[in-house]
Design an enzyme around this catalytic site. Structure first.
Site, PDB file in Angstrom:
ATOM      1  CB  ILE A  57       5.363  -4.559   7.633  1.00  0.00           C
ATOM      2  CG1 ILE A  57       5.827  -6.024   7.609  1.00  0.00           C
ATOM      3  CG2 ILE A  57       5.456  -3.950   6.231  1.00  0.00           C
ATOM      4  CD1 ILE A  57       5.043  -6.923   6.684  1.00  0.00           C
ATOM      5  CB  THR A 114      -0.905   0.013   1.242  1.00  0.00           C
ATOM      6  OG1 THR A 114      -1.641  -1.202   1.295  1.00  0.00           O
ATOM      7  CG2 THR A 114      -1.862   1.186   1.206  1.00  0.00           C
ATOM      8  CB  THR A 115       3.784   2.232   2.089  1.00  0.00           C
ATOM      9  OG1 THR A 115       3.037   1.947   3.282  1.00  0.00           O
ATOM     10  CG2 THR A 115       4.619   3.475   2.319  1.00  0.00           C
ATOM     11  CE1 TYR A 140      -1.603  -4.483   6.133  1.00  0.00           C
ATOM     12  CE2 TYR A 140      -1.284  -4.074   3.792  1.00  0.00           C
ATOM     13  CZ  TYR A 140      -1.426  -3.597   5.080  1.00  0.00           C
ATOM     14  OH  TYR A 140      -1.399  -2.250   5.306  1.00  0.00           O
ATOM     15  CE1 TYR A 176     -16.660  -1.896  -4.071  1.00  0.00           C
ATOM     16  CE2 TYR A 176     -16.865  -3.817  -5.474  1.00  0.00           C
ATOM     17  CZ  TYR A 176     -17.359  -2.614  -5.034  1.00  0.00           C
ATOM     18  OH  TYR A 176     -18.537  -2.128  -5.528  1.00  0.00           O
ATOM     19  NE  ARG A 213      -4.767   2.014   3.180  1.00  0.00           N
ATOM     20  CZ  ARG A 213      -4.322   3.006   2.429  1.00  0.00           C
ATOM     21  NH1 ARG A 213      -4.844   3.234   1.232  1.00  0.00           N
ATOM     22  NH2 ARG A 213      -3.339   3.783   2.843  1.00  0.00           N
ATOM     23  CE  LYS A 234       1.709  -3.722   7.013  1.00  0.00           C
ATOM     24  NZ  LYS A 234       1.910  -2.949   5.758  1.00  0.00           N
TER      25      LYS A 234
END
Length: 292
Positions: A204, A45-46, A134, A108, A139, A162
């Site tokens: 992370i 994502t980052t 993750y 989603y 998100r 994570k």
């Protein structure tokens, strides 16, 4: 594969026109390793993975692997909300030398528990590479509950999670019940201290893009069970952790790194530059911590 320490969720440096800045990425890899982090996690994502195409994702991972030269492991972001696509990305990551992948919960589509199990197992079965799950409901729209995570942890290739649910009781129960070889990593910089105090083994990290040395000292103190030093560093770094989420990640971290001269401040829509008030808040935090 046991994971412990600081693994940097790398930003993806971009030129002013939005193209990949490969030279800046190579410099960033060296900066991280010289700062003492235990591993690198590109294309998460980052790293703005939603706005990179498949070829760009593969190229970023390849550059990070090449530049790291085996000094630290590279855990490549290879997730998708389509299982077949995640398998394809995982094969690409293995091909260019990643030693593991980070697989985000399908976003989603909000799978059932059985859907989560089938998704992650299909990836782990298709590609013989360690897999880090993750979990970030903020998100993706849906939390992976502990019964599901514990089932996943039984798979030989699913080695860690994570954890970015923000739910400390959930993390505590998971650490209590997990298999011994399964690692629990914090997905939130501001929750590293409580999660590691409960038995987590690392993070992370977003903040380590900017201050890899300070994050490494912080996490290493906890690995050595020097809780007094760790608590002191936690409160010292907490204003930074908060400032880096004054707007949606990775906008603030890229702005901070640009202020420090590490990268050009460039994003791809729908990510866009910080609002003026947020920029003032971030700059003030960086000055207070003597980062600028």
């Amino acid at each position: 594969m046991k994971l412990e320490g600081v693994y940097t969720a790398l930003v993806t440096p971009m030129a002013s026109d939005g193209s990949l800045d490969e030279k800046a990425l190579r410099r960033l890899v060296d900066f991280q390793i010289e700062g003492g982090v235990q591993g690198l996690v590109p294309v998460g994502t980052t790293g703005e993975s939603p706005t990179l195409d498949g070829d760009e994702c593969k190229r970023v991972i390849q550059i990070v692997v090449e530049q790291s030269r085996g000094r630290v492991p590279v855990i490549a972001g290879a997730g998708s909300n389509a299982t077949a696509e995640a398998i394809e990305y995982t094969r690409d990551a293995k091909e260019v030398g990643a030693v593991a992948t980070l697989q985000v919960a399908p976003y989603y589509n909000k799978p059932t528990s059985d859907g989560f199990l089938r998704h992650f197992r299909a990836i782990a079965d298709a590609v013989d590479l360690p897999l880090v799950v993750y979990n970030i409901a903020g998100r993706t729209g849906k939390n992976i509950d502990n019964p599901t995570m514990l089932e996943l942890a039984r798979h030989r290739n699913i080695v860690a999670v994570k954890e970015a649910s923000g739910d400390i009781p959930q993390v505590m129960e998971l650490i209590l019940r997990k298999p011994g070889a399964f690692s629990v990593l914090s997905g939130d910089d501001n929750l590293v201290l409580p999660i590691m105090a409960l038995g987590g083994t690392g993070v992370i990290s977003v903040a380590s893009n900017l201050v890899p040395d300070r994050m490494a000292r912080f996490v290493n103190a906890m690995l050595k069970e020097d809780w007094a030093a760790a608590r002191s560093m936690h409160y010292e770094l907490l204003p930074l952790f908060k400032a880096l989420f004054v707007e949606t990640n990775p906008i603030p971290i890229k702005a901070a790194m640009a202020m420090k001269g590490l990268i050009v401040e460039s994003y791809r829509l729908p990510m866009c530059p910080l609002a003026p008030k947020s920029r003032e808040t971030l700059a003030a935090a960086l000055k207070d911590l003597r980062i600028l």
